[in-house]
Motif scaffolding. Structure first.
Motif, PDB file in Angstrom:
ATOM      1  N   CYS A   1      56.393  31.613   2.881  1.00 13.78           N
ATOM      2  CA  CYS A   1      56.209  32.627   3.930  1.00 13.78           C
ATOM      3  C   CYS A   1      57.438  33.510   4.061  1.00 13.78           C
ATOM      4  O   CYS A   1      57.328  34.720   4.278  1.00 13.78           O
ATOM      5  N   THR A   2      58.623  32.927   3.918  1.00 17.10           N
ATOM      6  CA  THR A   2      59.852  33.736   4.001  1.00 17.10           C
ATOM      7  C   THR A   2      60.003  34.637   2.780  1.00 17.10           C
ATOM      8  O   THR A   2      60.580  35.721   2.866  1.00 17.10           O
ATOM      9  N   ALA A   3      59.469  34.187   1.644  1.00 17.61           N
ATOM     10  CA  ALA A   3      59.583  34.966   0.409  1.00 17.61           C
ATOM     11  C   ALA A   3      58.714  36.206   0.442  1.00 17.61           C
ATOM     12  O   ALA A   3      59.061  37.231  -0.157  1.00 17.61           O
ATOM     13  N   VAL A   4      57.579  36.148   1.139  1.00 13.69           N
ATOM     14  CA  VAL A   4      56.651  37.288   1.137  1.00 13.69           C
ATOM     15  C   VAL A   4      56.742  38.153   2.380  1.00 13.69           C
ATOM     16  O   VAL A   4      56.186  39.250   2.412  1.00 13.69           O
ATOM     17  N   CYS A   5      57.438  37.694   3.410  1.00 19.14           N
ATOM     18  CA  CYS A   5      57.547  38.484   4.638  1.00 19.14           C
ATOM     19  C   CYS A   5      58.286  39.793   4.351  1.00 19.14           C
ATOM     20  O   CYS A   5      59.387  39.770   3.785  1.00 19.14           O
ATOM     21  N   PRO A   6      57.697  40.946   4.695  1.00 11.78           N
ATOM     22  CA  PRO A   6      58.338  42.229   4.374  1.00 11.78           C
ATOM     23  C   PRO A   6      59.447  42.628   5.341  1.00 11.78           C
ATOM     24  O   PRO A   6      60.136  43.624   5.122  1.00 11.78           O
ATOM     25  N   THR A   7      59.611  41.883   6.430  1.00 11.57           N
ATOM     26  CA  THR A   7      60.637  42.187   7.431  1.00 11.57           C
ATOM     27  C   THR A   7      61.479  40.928   7.684  1.00 11.57           C
ATOM     28  O   THR A   7      61.467  40.006   6.895  1.00 11.57           O
ATOM     29  N   GLY A   8      62.173  40.900   8.814  1.00 11.60           N
ATOM     30  CA  GLY A   8      62.981  39.744   9.171  1.00 11.60           C
ATOM     31  C   GLY A   8      62.282  38.789  10.111  1.00 11.60           C
ATOM     32  O   GLY A   8      62.933  38.014  10.800  1.00 11.60           O
TER      33      GLY A   8
ATOM     34  N   LEU B   1      52.453  47.387   2.567  1.00  7.44           N
ATOM     35  CA  LEU B   1      53.204  46.394   3.331  1.00  7.44           C
ATOM     36  C   LEU B   1      52.454  45.062   3.415  1.00  7.44           C
ATOM     37  O   LEU B   1      53.052  44.002   3.374  1.00  7.44           O
ATOM     38  N   CYS B   2      51.132  45.125   3.535  1.00  5.34           N
ATOM     39  CA  CYS B   2      50.370  43.887   3.696  1.00  5.34           C
ATOM     40  C   CYS B   2      49.838  43.333   2.377  1.00  5.34           C
ATOM     41  O   CYS B   2      49.445  42.172   2.300  1.00  5.34           O
ATOM     42  N   TYR B   3      49.838  44.124   1.330  1.00  3.75           N
ATOM     43  CA  TYR B   3      49.173  43.764   0.081  1.00  3.75           C
ATOM     44  C   TYR B   3      49.923  42.713  -0.726  1.00  3.75           C
ATOM     45  O   TYR B   3      51.126  42.823  -0.955  1.00  3.75           O
ATOM     46  N   LEU B   4      49.187  41.666  -1.137  1.00  2.00           N
ATOM     47  CA  LEU B   4      49.651  40.700  -2.126  1.00  2.00           C
ATOM     48  C   LEU B   4      48.493  40.493  -3.087  1.00  2.00           C
ATOM     49  O   LEU B   4      47.437  40.000  -2.684  1.00  2.00           O
ATOM     50  N   LYS B   5      48.663  40.846  -4.329  1.00  2.00           N
ATOM     51  CA  LYS B   5      47.570  40.803  -5.291  1.00  2.00           C
ATOM     52  C   LYS B   5      46.910  39.429  -5.348  1.00  2.00           C
ATOM     53  O   LYS B   5      47.590  38.404  -5.509  1.00  2.00           O
ATOM     54  N   ASP B   6      45.593  39.419  -5.226  1.00  2.00           N
ATOM     55  CA  ASP B   6      44.753  38.217  -5.286  1.00  2.00           C
ATOM     56  C   ASP B   6      44.999  37.237  -4.144  1.00  2.00           C
ATOM     57  O   ASP B   6      44.411  36.158  -4.122  1.00  2.00           O
ATOM     58  N   ILE B   7      45.881  37.579  -3.219  1.00  2.00           N
ATOM     59  CA  ILE B   7      46.173  36.669  -2.099  1.00  2.00           C
ATOM     60  C   ILE B   7      45.882  37.332  -0.761  1.00  2.00           C
ATOM     61  O   ILE B   7      45.198  36.773   0.089  1.00  2.00           O
TER      62      ILE B   7
END
Length: 207
Positions: free
Chosen positions: A196-203, A35-41
Motif C-alpha cells: 500500500c505504501t509502494a502504490v500510494c501516490p501521496t504521503g 493518479l488512481c490507475y494501476l494496470k490490471d489492479i
C-alpha cells in the motif's frame, strides 16, 4: 489477436482490439496523466485526470477504462482536455493537506508533480479541510488520511495480496479510506507487506 487502427493526436497506431484509449496512447509514445490507475489492479476511472477527447463522443472520456475501436481519433492535449484536468486537480487539492515541505513524499509525490506540471492554484476551491488523527499504531506503516485523495490504489493492492484490511468507509463527502469498524492498522491483521505504501501516490501511507 485482433488488431485495430486508431489515431492519437494525428499519429496512427495499431493496437489490440481489447485495448483502452490509455494503452493506445502509450503505444503511440504519448503520456496521459493518471493518479488512481494501476494496470490490471485498479482501473476505475476515479481521479478523472486521464480525460481525453474522442472524435464523435458527446463529452470527454476516461481513457483508462474507455475501449478503442477501429478508426477512433483521440486527442490528448486540447485546450478542453487540459482545462478539465487542471480543474480536477484543483478539486483534489481543495481537500488535501498541502504541507508539502514537511511531507516525506515531497519531490516524489505524484500529486505534487502533476500540480506543478499543470500550474494548479491550490486555493481555487476554498473548502474546509477534514481533521484526521495520524494512525501510527502499526509497526511498519503510518497512515495520514489528511493526505489521502481516495484513489483506492491501496485498497486494490491490499485485496490483491488477499489481505483486505483497508477499504472505503462512510459515503459521499464523508468517505475515507480505513480499516473495518474504523479500527487502527495495528488492530487489524495487516501483514506489513508494504504494498500500500509502494502504490500510494501521496504521503497518505508511508513506511
Amino acid at each position: 489477436m485482433d488488431m485495430v487502427k486508431v489515431k492519437v493526436n494525428g499519429l496512427e497506431v495499431e493496437v489490440p482490439a481489447n485495448a483502452t484509449v490509455l494503452e493506445a496512447a502509450k503505444c503511440a509514445g504519448i503520456n496521459i496523466p493518471t493518479l488512481c490507475y494501476l494496470k490490471d489492479i485498479n482501473e476505475i476511472g476515479a481521479c478523472r485526470l486521464c480525460l481525453v477527447e474522442v472524435k464523435g463522443a458527446r463529452g470527454l472520456v476516461t481513457s483508462c477504462v474507455h475501449p478503442v475501436n477501429e478508426g477512433m481519433e483521440i486527442f490528448t492535449n486540447t485546450a478542453k482536455v487540459l482545462a478539465a484536468r487542471k480543474m480536477n486537480l484543483e478539486l483534489v487539492l481543495s481537500a488535501h493537506n498541502k504541507q508539502c515541505l514537511s511531507c516525506v513524499r515531497s519531490t516524489t509525490c505524484e500529486l505534487q508533480k502533476l500540480a506543478n506540471e499543470y500550474g494548479v492554484d491550490e486555493n481555487y476551491f476554498g473548502t474546509d479541510k477534514k481533521v484526521f488523527e495520524i494512525d501510527d499504531s502499526s509497526v511498519s506503516i503510518i497512515r495520514d488520511n489528511s493526505k489521502c485523495i481516495l484513489c483506492r490504489r491501496c485498497v486494490a493492492v491490499c485485496e490483491e495480496q488477499y489481505v483486505s484490511v483497508i477499504g472505503a468507509n462512510d459515503r459521499g463527502i464523508d468517505t475515507n479510506i480505513g480499516s473495518p469498524f474504523n479500527l487502527k492498522l495495528g488492530q487489524v491483521p495487516c501483514i506489513s507487506c508494504g504494498q500500500c505504501t509502494a502504490v500510494c501516490p501521496t504521503g497518505a501511507l508511508t513506511e
